[in-house]
Design an enzyme around this catalytic site. Structure first.
Site, PDB file in Angstrom:
ATOM      1  N   LEU A 154      42.633  58.378  40.570  1.00 39.45           N
ATOM      2  CA  LEU A 154      44.095  58.464  40.596  1.00 39.45           C
ATOM      3  C   LEU A 154      44.655  58.430  39.174  1.00 39.45           C
ATOM      4  O   LEU A 154      45.391  59.320  38.772  1.00 39.45           O
ATOM      5  CB  LEU A 154      44.668  57.306  41.431  1.00 39.45           C
ATOM      6  CG  LEU A 154      46.190  57.218  41.566  1.00 39.45           C
ATOM      7  CD1 LEU A 154      46.747  58.434  42.311  1.00 39.45           C
ATOM      8  CD2 LEU A 154      46.596  55.930  42.289  1.00 39.45           C
ATOM      9  N   ARG A 189      27.388  15.897  33.568  1.00 40.55           N
ATOM     10  CA  ARG A 189      27.760  15.635  32.172  1.00 40.55           C
ATOM     11  C   ARG A 189      28.296  14.210  32.015  1.00 40.55           C
ATOM     12  O   ARG A 189      29.275  13.837  32.671  1.00 40.55           O
ATOM     13  CB  ARG A 189      28.820  16.661  31.757  1.00 40.55           C
ATOM     14  CG  ARG A 189      29.462  16.414  30.405  1.00 40.55           C
ATOM     15  CD  ARG A 189      28.570  16.801  29.267  1.00 40.55           C
ATOM     16  NE  ARG A 189      29.277  16.772  27.993  1.00 40.55           N
ATOM     17  CZ  ARG A 189      28.660  16.755  26.816  1.00 40.55           C
ATOM     18  NH1 ARG A 189      27.344  16.777  26.749  1.00 40.55           N
ATOM     19  NH2 ARG A 189      29.363  16.729  25.709  1.00 40.55           N
ATOM     20  N   ILE A 203      37.919  55.322  35.746  1.00 41.26           N
ATOM     21  CA  ILE A 203      37.322  55.545  37.058  1.00 41.26           C
ATOM     22  C   ILE A 203      36.086  54.647  37.215  1.00 41.26           C
ATOM     23  O   ILE A 203      35.090  54.796  36.506  1.00 41.26           O
ATOM     24  CB  ILE A 203      36.970  57.031  37.282  1.00 41.26           C
ATOM     25  CG1 ILE A 203      38.205  57.913  36.981  1.00 41.26           C
ATOM     26  CG2 ILE A 203      36.449  57.247  38.702  1.00 41.26           C
ATOM     27  CD1 ILE A 203      39.490  57.518  37.708  1.00 41.26           C
ATOM     28  N   THR A 204      36.206  53.718  38.151  1.00 42.11           N
ATOM     29  CA  THR A 204      35.150  52.735  38.393  1.00 42.11           C
ATOM     30  C   THR A 204      33.935  53.402  39.013  1.00 42.11           C
ATOM     31  O   THR A 204      34.053  54.198  39.944  1.00 42.11           O
ATOM     32  CB  THR A 204      35.670  51.623  39.325  1.00 42.11           C
ATOM     33  OG1 THR A 204      36.850  51.072  38.761  1.00 42.11           O
ATOM     34  CG2 THR A 204      34.635  50.524  39.499  1.00 42.11           C
ATOM     35  N   GLY A 233      32.754  22.814  24.973  1.00 37.85           N
ATOM     36  CA  GLY A 233      32.096  23.758  24.066  1.00 37.85           C
ATOM     37  C   GLY A 233      31.076  24.628  24.782  1.00 37.85           C
ATOM     38  O   GLY A 233      30.921  25.811  24.469  1.00 37.85           O
ATOM     39  N   ALA A 269      49.067  58.600  32.970  1.00 34.80           N
ATOM     40  CA  ALA A 269      49.603  58.257  34.299  1.00 34.80           C
ATOM     41  C   ALA A 269      48.824  57.073  34.852  1.00 34.80           C
ATOM     42  O   ALA A 269      47.777  57.224  35.459  1.00 34.80           O
ATOM     43  CB  ALA A 269      49.498  59.452  35.245  1.00 34.80           C
ATOM     44  N   GLU A 307      44.098  48.416  40.246  1.00 36.24           N
ATOM     45  CA  GLU A 307      44.760  48.674  41.544  1.00 36.24           C
ATOM     46  C   GLU A 307      46.221  48.231  41.529  1.00 36.24           C
ATOM     47  O   GLU A 307      46.755  47.725  42.512  1.00 36.24           O
ATOM     48  CB  GLU A 307      43.985  48.046  42.711  1.00 36.24           C
ATOM     49  CG  GLU A 307      42.696  48.817  42.957  1.00 36.24           C
ATOM     50  CD  GLU A 307      42.196  48.754  44.375  1.00 36.24           C
ATOM     51  OE1 GLU A 307      43.005  48.659  45.306  1.00 36.24           O
ATOM     52  OE2 GLU A 307      40.977  48.810  44.537  1.00 36.24           O
TER      53      GLU A 307
END
Length: 368
Positions: free
Chosen positions: A114, A257, A146-147, A330, A119, A353
């Protein structure tokens, strides 16, 4: 059961490669093979064309669970739906049979063309042209962002057939990678989703049979917008999965942690951050699943709900992944831990999208 099955597959066959896919900016072939082997690469294809016939909610759950471990890989089921939905919504029966069967089998992926260099949000301003020539159309133009371009076999391409009519002069076509005159630009060097190639698609006198038009001439833009009403929910699902993955990792980390002689999870400041992250993810999930149900039913308020789900879930994903990096301190800032990748991947969900600014315009115009 579906969630458990997809999660087990994603953790066993997709997660181990996620860091390398990102680091090497390479297509997640292992993920594609695992998804195809388990019929999860295009679950939305109806059963009559050889697909799994999954409804919109099941499709969302598949994308969410894959995105939880690898956002790039989740673009396989998401973009297969985006690329092929125009054919399902508006294509002739012959077109559906011809292209849905190989998609369902895993013989070829589908992409959606598209956007163009000039555009983006103003998709109706496209310049790609399709000129009728006997029983054929000849396409010329450039599509950008374009994926999975270059990897996909099939492309739904929007092109101008009548320049005097603006959006009502745009038509949709199926173009094949093997068509003469189709070529691709270099992969974009991106912040995130590095495993999913994003390239320009060049159409240089591409001559295709007229029966590859999707729907009637001039209905392409309406089909494109209708498609996005349904597929924005898949981006919400992707954002949701990324956010959940970041929370899950951070939750485990803060229990391990130790600072000041105890796990940092014991500190109220950390607990409040985790509570907010979980609360926002759950709100995004409820909005996304409700929108998926509306997509399945074809409810009249789908345009608003789809935009709301995509906008809210992607904003949540960006916030949650940023907080996950903070919780790891970090270490969160290094590539040795997955949360920085998730933070980079989350950003695109606010952009593609339809940017979240455009989503807010869509919502305002379609207030329930």
């Amino acid at each position: 059961m579906l969630r458990d099955a997809v999660r087990a597959l994603a953790e066993a066959k997709i997660a181990p490669y996620a860091a390398a896919v990102d680091e090497e900016s390479r297509f997640p072939q292992e993920a594609l093979e695992a998804l195809v082997a388990n019929d999860l690469h295009a679950v939305h294809v109806p059963e009559e064309y050889g697909g799994a016939g999954a409804d919109a909610l099941a499709t969302v759950i598949v994308i969410e669970e894959v995105a939880r471990v690898c956002a790039s890989s989740s673009l396989i089921p998401a973009v297969n739906k985006l690329g092929s939905l125009p054919v399902i919504l508006s294509g002739s029966e012959d077109l559906k049979k011809k292209y849905m069967a190989p998609l369902a089998k895993g013989d070829g992926m589908f992409s959606y063309c598209l956007s163009e260099p000039d555009a983006g949000s103003d998709a109706a301003g496209m310049k790609t042209k399709a000129v009728r020539d006997g029983d054929h159309y000849v396409l010329n133009g450039v599509k950008r962002w374009i994926t999975n371009a270059g990897v996909s076999e099939y492309y739904t391409v929007m092109a101008v057939t009548d320049p005097t009519k603006r959006s009502k002069g745009i038509s949709a076509f199926v173009v094949e990678k093997s068509d003469e005159g189709v070529s691709f630009g270099a992969p974009e060097k991106k912040l995130g989703i590095k495993g999913s190639p994003t390239r320009e698609v060049y159409l240089d006198n591409v001559r295709i049979p007229a029966d590859r038009m999707i729907g009637e001439e001039g209905t392409g833009f309406a089909t494109a917008m209708k498609t996005l009403d349904h597929t924005r929910i898949t981006i919400a699902a992707q954002a949701l999965g990324i956010a959940q993955g970041a929370l899950d990792y951070a939750k485990g980390y803060v229990q391990e942690r130790k600072q000041f002689g105890k796990p940092i999870a014991d500190f109220q400041g950390i607990q409040f951050m985790l509570a907010d992250m979980a609360m926002k993810i759950e709100a995004a999930r409820q909005l996304t699943y409700a929108a998926a149900a509306k997509s399945e039913r074809g409810d009249s308020d789908l345009t608003f709900q789809g935009a709301a789900a995509k906008c809210f879930a992607s904003d949540v994903a960006m916030e949650v992944t940023t907080d996950a990096v903070q919780l790891l301190g970090g270490y969160g800032y290094t590539r040795d831990y997955p949360v920085e990748r998730m933070m980079r991947d989350a950003k695109i969900t606010q952009i593609y999208e339809g940017t979240n600014q455009v989503q807010r315009i869509v919502m305002a115009r379609n207030l329930p």
